[in-house]
Scaffold this active site. Structure first.
Site, short mmCIF file in Angstrom:
data_model
loop_
_atom_site.label_atom_id
_atom_site.label_comp_id
_atom_site.label_asym_id
_atom_site.label_seq_id
_atom_site.Cartn_x
_atom_site.Cartn_y
_atom_site.Cartn_z
N ASP A 99 26.86 9.38 14.41
CA ASP A 99 25.63 9.09 14.03
C ASP A 99 24.56 9.49 15.11
OD1 ASP A 99 25.43 7.02 15.97
OD2 ASP A 99 26.00 5.61 14.06
N HIS A 116 34.99 11.61 16.80
CA HIS A 116 35.02 12.15 15.40
C HIS A 116 33.93 13.43 15.00
CE1 HIS A 116 37.19 8.28 14.44
NE2 HIS A 116 37.83 9.11 15.02
#
Length: 247
Positions: A99, A116
């Protein structure tokens, strides 16, 4: 005045989905997690399905377009991490999240390892050209259900590590080095069930780091921890990090 310099321990912070739930981003693996509520949703972020099924890609782009994650703001936990770094304590963040909220909160990007990848960019699966997610979503909103790479026409995907893809070996190597070198390792908001990220906690403990786990649910590494905190993350983490900053 003393000429001695105060030793500031290297603090490694491994953050998982739980640190971002107070920013309105859902957990994926917890009791109320997205994967448990809608197992079919996992296909949308699985590389093989994504690359071979145009309908999966169309649904995946719709999911991204409707997601609130790109509009989320850092919460008190993200801000506490950035505040610790500004205090002069050496901090490295290893995050399982995509995010970008650590950077928005003020952590220098060079001190954040995104295991990730990031949901704030897209990448061509053929020529590897990268561009902003906002631009891709504007194309989706304008009617392109499955926008192709402007450079070569290849399939675009978010610059995240999908299920079925390997982690970036350079990022992982750096994360291992941080885990081995730190004196304090804090795992926050992560179930410590996803490898190889979870193993970083054990690696840090093996190298004599003080292991602190801040998570609502038990983890496989709780028995190794010097301290386990179950209180809500946006309250517990600022308190913990302010204590570390004070020495």
């Amino acid at each position: 005045m003393s000429s001695e310099t105060t030793h500031r321990p290297l603090v490694a912070i491994l953050s998982g989905a739980g640190i971002s739930t107070d920013s309105g981003i859902p957990d994926y693996r917890g009791p109320q997690g997205l994967w448990r509520q809608d197992p079919e949703a996992e296909k949308l972020v699985t590389y093989e399905y994504y690359m071979t099924d145009p309908e999966i890609r169309r649904r995946s782009w719709q999911m991204r377009r409707d997601s609130k994650a790109l509009h989320a703001r850092p919460n008190a936990a993200h801000e506490a991490v950035a505040r610790l770094e500004r205090s002069g304590v050496p901090v490295r963040v290893i995050t399982q999240n995509v995010d970008g909220l650590h950077q928005i909160a003020g952590m220098p990007a060079r001190k954040v390892l995104e295991l990730h990848g990031t949901a704030r960019a897209v990448q061509c699966t053929h020529c590897e050209a990268r561009s902003g997610m906002d631009e891709a979503l504007e194309r989706v909103a304008a009617g392109e259900a499955d926008p192709a790479c402007r450079e070569c026409g290849g399939i675009l995907k978010s610059a995240t590590v999908m299920f079925g893809e390997s982690l970036d070996p350079e990022v992982l190597t750096e994360a291992v080095a941080v885990a081995q070198a730190c004196e304090i390792f804090i795992a926050v908001g992560t179930s410590l069930q996803v490898q190889p990220a979870a193993s970083l906690a054990g690696l840090a403990a093996e190298h004599d780091a003080r292991l602190i786990i801040v998570n609502a649910e038990p983890t496989p590494y709780d028995e190794l921890a010097d301290e386990v905190v179950r209180e809500p993350i946006s309250v517990a983490l600022p308190t913990l990090l302010d204590r570390i900053a004070a020495g």
